[in-house]
Every structure is written in structure tokens, then in C-alpha cells.
Design a protein around this motif. Structure first.
Motif, mmCIF file in Angstrom:
data_model
loop_
_atom_site.group_PDB
_atom_site.id
_atom_site.type_symbol
_atom_site.label_atom_id
_atom_site.label_comp_id
_atom_site.label_asym_id
_atom_site.label_seq_id
_atom_site.Cartn_x
_atom_site.Cartn_y
_atom_site.Cartn_z
ATOM 1 N N VAL A 1 20.007 5.787 -31.897
ATOM 2 C CA VAL A 1 21.030 6.228 -30.527
ATOM 3 C C VAL A 1 21.649 5.209 -30.548
ATOM 4 C CG1 VAL A 1 20.666 6.407 -28.130
ATOM 5 C CG2 VAL A 1 18.529 7.327 -29.603
ATOM 6 N N ARG A 2 22.989 5.616 -30.276
ATOM 7 C CA ARG A 2 24.121 4.677 -29.966
ATOM 8 C C ARG A 2 24.486 4.656 -28.673
ATOM 9 N NH1 ARG A 2 28.010 7.423 -34.581
ATOM 10 N NH2 ARG A 2 26.633 6.610 -36.407
ATOM 11 N N TYR A 3 24.555 3.128 -28.227
ATOM 12 C CA TYR A 3 24.856 2.832 -26.832
ATOM 13 C C TYR A 3 26.172 2.272 -26.618
ATOM 14 C CZ TYR A 3 19.877 3.514 -26.235
ATOM 15 O OH TYR A 3 18.628 4.034 -26.340
ATOM 16 N N ALA A 4 26.943 2.607 -25.563
ATOM 17 C CA ALA A 4 28.417 2.437 -25.467
ATOM 18 C C ALA A 4 28.566 0.666 -25.077
ATOM 19 C CB ALA A 4 28.961 3.021 -24.385
ATOM 20 N N SER A 5 27.482 0.211 -24.460
ATOM 21 C CA SER A 5 27.535 -0.965 -23.984
ATOM 22 C C SER A 5 26.211 -1.692 -23.940
ATOM 23 C CB SER A 5 27.939 -1.199 -22.679
ATOM 24 O OG SER A 5 27.138 -0.897 -21.752
ATOM 25 N N ARG A 6 26.196 -2.969 -24.137
ATOM 26 C CA ARG A 6 25.028 -3.938 -24.252
ATOM 27 C C ARG A 6 24.067 -3.605 -22.680
ATOM 28 N NH1 ARG A 6 22.964 -8.266 -26.913
ATOM 29 N NH2 ARG A 6 24.893 -8.424 -27.981
ATOM 30 N N GLN A 7 24.698 -3.240 -21.681
ATOM 31 C CA GLN A 7 24.085 -3.076 -20.741
ATOM 32 C C GLN A 7 23.329 -1.801 -20.750
ATOM 33 O OE1 GLN A 7 24.080 -6.136 -19.599
ATOM 34 N NE2 GLN A 7 24.476 -5.666 -17.583
ATOM 35 N N ALA B 1 17.903 0.895 -21.479
ATOM 36 C CA ALA B 1 17.124 1.957 -22.311
ATOM 37 C C ALA B 1 15.875 1.151 -22.587
ATOM 38 C CB ALA B 1 17.871 2.413 -23.365
ATOM 39 N N ALA B 2 16.239 -0.254 -23.222
ATOM 40 C CA ALA B 2 15.098 -0.911 -23.724
ATOM 41 C C ALA B 2 14.112 -1.440 -22.607
ATOM 42 C CB ALA B 2 15.632 -2.426 -24.207
ATOM 43 N N ARG C 1 15.311 -5.382 -28.354
ATOM 44 C CA ARG C 1 16.605 -5.989 -28.062
ATOM 45 C C ARG C 1 17.818 -5.202 -28.646
ATOM 46 N NH1 ARG C 1 18.947 -8.710 -32.024
ATOM 47 N NH2 ARG C 1 17.858 -8.715 -33.924
ATOM 48 N N PRO C 2 18.839 -5.485 -27.899
ATOM 49 C CA PRO C 2 20.044 -4.624 -28.491
ATOM 50 C C PRO C 2 20.679 -5.526 -29.498
ATOM 51 C CG PRO C 2 20.621 -5.466 -26.263
ATOM 52 C CD PRO C 2 18.951 -5.731 -26.647
ATOM 53 N N TYR C 3 21.567 -4.874 -30.312
ATOM 54 C CA TYR C 3 22.417 -5.509 -31.384
ATOM 55 C C TYR C 3 23.605 -4.731 -31.761
ATOM 56 C CZ TYR C 3 20.571 -2.544 -34.983
ATOM 57 O OH TYR C 3 20.595 -1.237 -35.823
ATOM 58 N N ARG C 4 24.859 -5.348 -31.791
ATOM 59 C CA ARG C 4 25.929 -4.528 -32.191
ATOM 60 C C ARG C 4 25.961 -4.257 -33.647
ATOM 61 N NH1 ARG C 4 30.795 -3.489 -29.860
ATOM 62 N NH2 ARG C 4 30.689 -4.897 -28.392
ATOM 63 N N CYS C 5 26.227 -2.960 -33.694
ATOM 64 C CA CYS C 5 26.289 -2.394 -35.126
ATOM 65 C C CYS C 5 27.497 -2.642 -35.899
ATOM 66 C CB CYS C 5 25.778 -0.876 -35.182
ATOM 67 S SG CYS C 5 25.784 -0.068 -36.941
ATOM 68 N N ASP C 6 27.545 -3.078 -37.132
ATOM 69 C CA ASP C 6 28.300 -3.455 -37.900
ATOM 70 C C ASP C 6 29.046 -2.238 -38.686
ATOM 71 O OD1 ASP C 6 26.609 -3.228 -39.878
ATOM 72 O OD2 ASP C 6 26.696 -4.718 -40.885
ATOM 73 N N ARG C 7 28.415 -0.924 -38.210
ATOM 74 C CA ARG C 7 29.235 0.253 -38.749
ATOM 75 C C ARG C 7 30.083 1.046 -37.878
ATOM 76 N NH1 ARG C 7 28.406 1.168 -44.579
ATOM 77 N NH2 ARG C 7 26.780 -0.048 -45.206
ATOM 78 N N CYS C 8 29.126 1.264 -36.689
ATOM 79 C CA CYS C 8 29.691 2.076 -35.542
ATOM 80 C C CYS C 8 30.367 1.164 -34.680
ATOM 81 C CB CYS C 8 28.851 3.153 -35.409
ATOM 82 S SG CYS C 8 27.316 2.284 -34.119
ATOM 83 N N PHE C 9 30.103 -0.079 -34.432
ATOM 84 C CA PHE C 9 30.542 -0.985 -33.551
ATOM 85 C C PHE C 9 29.825 -0.577 -32.068
ATOM 86 C CE2 PHE C 9 33.573 -0.848 -36.968
ATOM 87 C CZ PHE C 9 33.522 -2.388 -37.437
ATOM 88 N N ARG C 10 28.983 0.028 -31.874
ATOM 89 C CA ARG C 10 28.231 0.132 -30.690
ATOM 90 C C ARG C 10 26.746 -0.424 -30.733
ATOM 91 N NH1 ARG C 10 29.573 5.038 -27.352
ATOM 92 N NH2 ARG C 10 31.739 5.430 -28.095
ATOM 93 N N PHE C 11 26.033 -0.209 -29.892
ATOM 94 C CA PHE C 11 24.711 -0.965 -29.798
ATOM 95 C C PHE C 11 23.717 -0.018 -29.918
ATOM 96 C CE2 PHE C 11 27.648 -3.465 -27.013
ATOM 97 C CZ PHE C 11 27.495 -4.691 -27.394
#
Length: 51
Positions: free
Chosen positions: A12-18, A23-24, A32-42
């Protein structure tokens, strides 16, 4: 570690860390959230950082 494209596509892709943190908060396991280096979402992960 670079995220594989196939893994990114399944998560699942989230638009922001918040949004990812909200969701977490509802999960049964610690996430924990992390920024994906492929899609640049979380995305969320249960992996713990080891340095």
C-alpha cells in the motif's frame, strides 16, 4: 537497502508519513513508515533497523 520493484507494487502506498503512521496505529504488530526509493511514497514495514 533498495526496495525491489515487485515488492513496491504489492504494498500500500501512502501519500505522507502522517497517513502511514495513522494506518500503522491500527495494526496488531509494530510497524514503521519508510519512504520508498522506487515510488517516493511511504510504505509500512515491521523490520527493525540494525546499524
Amino acid at each position: 537497502m533498495r526496495t525491489r520493484l515487485s515488492i513496491c507494487a504489492k504494498k500500500v502506498r501512502y501519500a505522507s508519513r502522517q497517513h502511514a503512521l495513522l494506518a500503522a496505529a491500527g495494526a496488531d504488530t509494530p510497524l514503521r513508515p519508510y519512504r520508498c526509493d522506487r515510488c517516493f511514497r511511504f510504505h509500512l514495514t515491521s523490520r527493525i533497523r540494525v546499524r
